[in-house]
Design an enzyme around this catalytic site. Structure first.
Site: not given
Ligand code: AMP
Length: 115
Positions: A29-30, A88, A94, A101, A103
């Site tokens: 995760d970024i 989520n 959230g 995906h 987490h």
């Molecule tokens: P959600 O809130 O469950 O939709 O999670 C989306 C996740 O994607 C968040 O934890 C972000 O930090 C992560 N995210 C967004 N853009 C990227 C990216 N380019 N590379 C890796 N993770 C990302």
């Protein structure tokens, strides 16, 4: 219009890939919320978990099995350590990225209930 995660799967956007197989990819995760924060993403762009269909059963099960495998690879499978898998769905859940995906969070004691 491809989702952010489809672009990562296609290598159009860079990501730190920790696992890939025929059904899913897993990336760091970024914006990590724990020392270990991995996203396990199906290659099929299912929008969100509550919109998955019966035909997605294999993919959905695969994501959880991949979570266990990645947890083992990262050294947190033991019950002494441990990890959390989170999905989520929607605004209150959230969700930010409309491509299913899971987490995988680990590397510190995680509180319950979540915020
Ligand atoms: P959600 O809130 O469950 O939709 O999670 C989306 C996740 O994607 C968040 O934890 C972000 O930090 C992560 N995210 C967004 N853009 C990227 C990216 N380019 N590379 C890796 N993770 C990302």
């Amino acid at each position: 219009m491809p989702t952010l995660f489809e672009k990562i799967i296609a290598r159009d956007i860079p990501a730190d890939i920790v696992h890939e197989d025929e059904l899913c990819i897993a990336i760091k995760d970024i914006n990590p919320q724990a020392p270990i924060h991995i996203l396990i993403i199906p290659k099929k762009p299912i929008t969100r978990v509550g919109e998955a269909e019966k035909a997605d059963r294999e993919v959905l099960g695969h994501l959880l099995l991949a979570g266990g495998k990645i947890a083992a690879d990262l050294g947190v499978l033991s019950t002494e350590k441990g990890f959390r898998l989170v999905i989520n769905h929607g605004k209150d859940g959230g969700e930010a990225v409309p491509h299913l995906h899971v987490h995988l969070l680990a590397g510190r004691g995680l509180t319950w209930p979540p915020g």
